[in-house]
Design an enzyme around this catalytic site. Structure first.
Site, PDB file in Angstrom:
ATOM      1  N   ASP A  94       8.042  71.921  -5.358  1.00  0.00           N
ATOM      2  CA  ASP A  94       9.464  72.176  -5.108  1.00  0.00           C
ATOM      3  C   ASP A  94      10.184  72.437  -6.422  1.00  0.00           C
ATOM      4  O   ASP A  94       9.670  72.117  -7.500  1.00  0.00           O
ATOM      5  CB  ASP A  94      10.094  70.969  -4.393  1.00  0.00           C
ATOM      6  N   LYS A  95      11.341  73.015  -6.285  1.00  0.00           N
ATOM      7  CA  LYS A  95      12.218  73.279  -7.433  1.00  0.00           C
ATOM      8  C   LYS A  95      13.601  72.779  -7.061  1.00  0.00           C
ATOM      9  O   LYS A  95      14.003  72.848  -5.899  1.00  0.00           O
ATOM     10  CB  LYS A  95      12.218  74.802  -7.691  1.00  0.00           C
ATOM     11  N   HIS A  96      14.337  72.240  -8.038  1.00  0.00           N
ATOM     12  CA  HIS A  96      15.701  71.770  -7.788  1.00  0.00           C
ATOM     13  C   HIS A  96      16.543  72.148  -8.992  1.00  0.00           C
ATOM     14  O   HIS A  96      16.023  72.285 -10.093  1.00  0.00           O
ATOM     15  CB  HIS A  96      15.700  70.250  -7.595  1.00  0.00           C
ATOM     16  N   THR A 134      23.107  75.014  -2.410  1.00  0.00           N
ATOM     17  CA  THR A 134      22.174  75.844  -1.640  1.00  0.00           C
ATOM     18  C   THR A 134      22.442  75.747  -0.132  1.00  0.00           C
ATOM     19  O   THR A 134      22.402  76.741   0.590  1.00  0.00           O
ATOM     20  CB  THR A 134      20.730  75.382  -1.966  1.00  0.00           C
ATOM     21  N   ARG A 182      30.584  61.253  -4.734  1.00  0.00           N
ATOM     22  CA  ARG A 182      30.613  61.682  -6.150  1.00  0.00           C
ATOM     23  C   ARG A 182      31.401  62.976  -6.307  1.00  0.00           C
ATOM     24  O   ARG A 182      32.105  63.187  -7.287  1.00  0.00           O
ATOM     25  CB  ARG A 182      29.184  61.890  -6.658  1.00  0.00           C
ATOM     26  N   SER A 197      19.645  60.876  -7.696  1.00  0.00           N
ATOM     27  CA  SER A 197      19.960  61.746  -6.561  1.00  0.00           C
ATOM     28  C   SER A 197      18.872  62.808  -6.385  1.00  0.00           C
ATOM     29  O   SER A 197      18.361  63.024  -5.285  1.00  0.00           O
ATOM     30  CB  SER A 197      21.327  62.398  -6.807  1.00  0.00           C
ATOM     31  N   LYS A 201      15.310  62.574  -3.396  1.00  0.00           N
ATOM     32  CA  LYS A 201      15.001  63.599  -2.390  1.00  0.00           C
ATOM     33  C   LYS A 201      13.558  64.074  -2.560  1.00  0.00           C
ATOM     34  O   LYS A 201      12.845  64.327  -1.601  1.00  0.00           O
ATOM     35  CB  LYS A 201      15.977  64.779  -2.525  1.00  0.00           C
ATOM     36  N   LYS A 202      13.135  64.189  -3.818  1.00  0.00           N
ATOM     37  CA  LYS A 202      11.804  64.756  -4.078  1.00  0.00           C
ATOM     38  C   LYS A 202      10.710  63.722  -3.830  1.00  0.00           C
ATOM     39  O   LYS A 202       9.597  64.074  -3.460  1.00  0.00           O
ATOM     40  CB  LYS A 202      11.743  65.296  -5.507  1.00  0.00           C
TER      41      LYS A 202
HETATM   42  N1  URA Z   1      21.554  67.998  -7.392  1.00  0.00           N
HETATM   43  C1  URA Z   1      21.424  66.805  -6.738  1.00  0.00           C
HETATM   44  O1  URA Z   1      20.718  66.713  -5.750  1.00  0.00           O
HETATM   45  N2  URA Z   1      22.091  65.756  -7.221  1.00  0.00           N
HETATM   46  C2  URA Z   1      22.857  65.814  -8.313  1.00  0.00           C
HETATM   47  O2  URA Z   1      23.403  64.815  -8.692  1.00  0.00           O
HETATM   48  C3  URA Z   1      22.996  67.041  -8.978  1.00  0.00           C
HETATM   49  C4  URA Z   1      22.326  68.127  -8.493  1.00  0.00           C
END
Ligand code: URA
Length: 464
Positions: A94-96, A134, A182, A197, A201-202
């Site tokens: 994955d990429k974030h 996204t 936030r 954060s 997720k990852k």
């Molecule tokens: N993307 C995220 O999922 N969380 C953040 O805090 C910043 C970017």
């Protein structure tokens, strides 16, 4: 919960106000205290005001790596962990991104990686601060659903090889709550909060390799490259503590990425890129990030080969057909998905949200475009309805802008340089002034702009 906001769950060592006070005064939080706070966030027993106060205390006093790791684990464990067939394990990547202006890379890279044989179970985010999200971009496509259960995600990966979904009651719910708060409490730019954060997720995705695009520059969460490098190192280190191979790319975010900013317009630009076109800076970043992933995950023998492999999927249509499969699998009517993915930009007119008013601004003098400052552009778009002022607010997907000139280009006075898509009678004088101030012209000849990717922070080599 009692009158002071204390959570009476069995593993609560301290009341919520006491936890906030501790962090406010710069003390470390114990593992059980972090877990108890996140448990209360998930269960809805911690009040929004208390969440906002704790986020601000963390923003101001920070967290060390061990606290950040526990926060990440607690967020990840607030929902279900995704389970995949054993054969997929080495293919899960994955990429974030930490967030930018005009950053539509995920829309293109997820299907491109799927076309390279990867499985991409992307849990993504909405807009944070002035940056675009996204999920918000994808929701510009009529019918697209970002809420998918773990079972549905598995079907999506079987059908399309990739999916892009959001936090939900089942997936990292506590991050969903913190993320939205936030966004409206000036607590986005916190190194531990960003790290936890993203990695929570990852961690849920059970990945083999992750690449994080850490932006720096005027329109990034962190303007300085040094601070972005610190974030990159935190992501790589906390990733390693969680058993996750994480690399971080430091990329500049002063001018927008590509030519379009705004949800519907960015989907259109993503489609052009998936058809083998699109702006060179966008194509370059996609192939560099994707190539790094393939290389680090052992699916390409070298970085250069990885870059070429991703580039081929954009040219030969395989990434586009994965994108179409993903759209259909995530709720878009097959006829619309087909029309979006097999028509020309002209044939796509009217299929994506279109604003009623388009207004062009012209250059006031001649010169060479030195920078198109992304931050004022993002602020004006936010004001026009592309961003949120309150958590959970609906957005205008048709609001956006097209850049008609690019960095390094020579322009004469009176050249149209930006086309703004909006819903009002006209831009206000302040908005027009802010936009005009975003265009920086200099003397001198035309030049080739520097590429966005400046550094790659690699994970530690595996032991043994
Ligand atoms: N993307 C995220 O999922 N969380 C953040 O805090 C910043 C970017």
């Amino acid at each position: 919960m009692d009158q002071t906001g204390s959570d009476s769950s069995p593993h609560t060592p301290t009341s919520v106000p006491e936890l906030i006070r501790k962090k406010r005064d710069g003390d470390r939080l114990e593992d059980a205290e972090i877990r108890s706070f996140v448990h209360g966030v998930t269960e809805g027993t911690v009040q929004e005001a208390q969440i906002g106060a704790m986020l601000m205390a963390i923003r101001l006093k920070g967290m060390d790596l061990a606290e950040t790791e526990i926060l990440t684990r607690a967020l990840a464990e607030s929902g279900q962990q995704l389970q995949w067939p054993e054969a997929w394990r080495p293919l899960l990547v994955d990429k974030h991104s930490t967030g930018g202006v005009g950053d539509k890379v995920s829309l293109i890279l997820a299907p491109a990686l799927a076309a390279c044989g990867c499985k991409v179970p992307m849990i993504s985010g909405r807009g944070l601060g002035h940056t675009g999200g996204t999920l918000d971009k994808l929701e510009a496509i009529p019918g697209f659903s970002v809420v998918q259960s773990p079972e549905q995600m598995r079907e999506l990966l079987e059908r399309a090889g990739c999916c892009i979904v959001g936090q939900s009651k089942e997936l990292v719910p506590a991050d969903g709550v913190l993320y939205a708060i936030r966004d409206v409490t000036a607590t986005v730019d916190s190194l531990p909060l960003i790290t936890a954060s993203i990695l929570s997720k990852k961690a849920v995705e059970q990945l083999s390799t992750l690449v994080v695009d850490v932006k720096f520059g005027e329109a990034a969460i962190f303007p300085s490259q040094e601070k972005a490098r610190e974030l990159a190192q935190a992501l790589v280190s906390v990733g390693a503590r969680l058993g996750l191979r994480v690399a971080a790319a430091l990329t500049s975010m002063d001018s927008p990425l590509g030519c379009c900013v705004g949800h519907g317009l960015e989907v259109e630009e993503a489609l052009r890129c998936l058809e083998g076109g699109g702006p060179p800076d966008l194509r370059d970043l996609i192939t560099q990030l994707g190539g790094s992933l393939l290389w680090l995950n052992g699916q390409a023998p070298t970085l250069a080969r990885g870059v070429a492999q991703v580039g081929e999927t954009l040219v030969n249509g395989s990434a586009l057909s994965r994108f179409q499969a993903m759209l259909e699998a995530q709720g878009v009517a097959p006829s619309l998905a087909q029309a979006l993915c097999s028509g020309s930009p002209a044939q796509r007119q009217g299929l994506l949200p279109t604003a009623p008013t388009k207004e062009e601004l012209r250059t006031v003098s001649e010169g060479t475009v030195e920078q198109i400052r992304a931050l004022p552009l993002a602020h004006v778009l936010h004001e026009l309805g592309a961003g949120r002022k309150r958590a959970g607010e609906a957005l205008h997907h048709d609001v956006g802008l097209e850049l008609l000139v690019s960095v390094g280009q020579r322009v004469s006075a009176g050249t149209p340089w930006i086309r703004v898509h909006h819903r009002g009678a006209g831009l206000s004088r302040g908005q027009a002034r802010a936009l005009q101030g975003a265009l920086r012209l200099a003397g001198g000849a035309a030049f080739e702009p520097e590429r966005a990717l400046r550094e790659l922070v690699l994970p530690p080599a595996p032991r043994g």
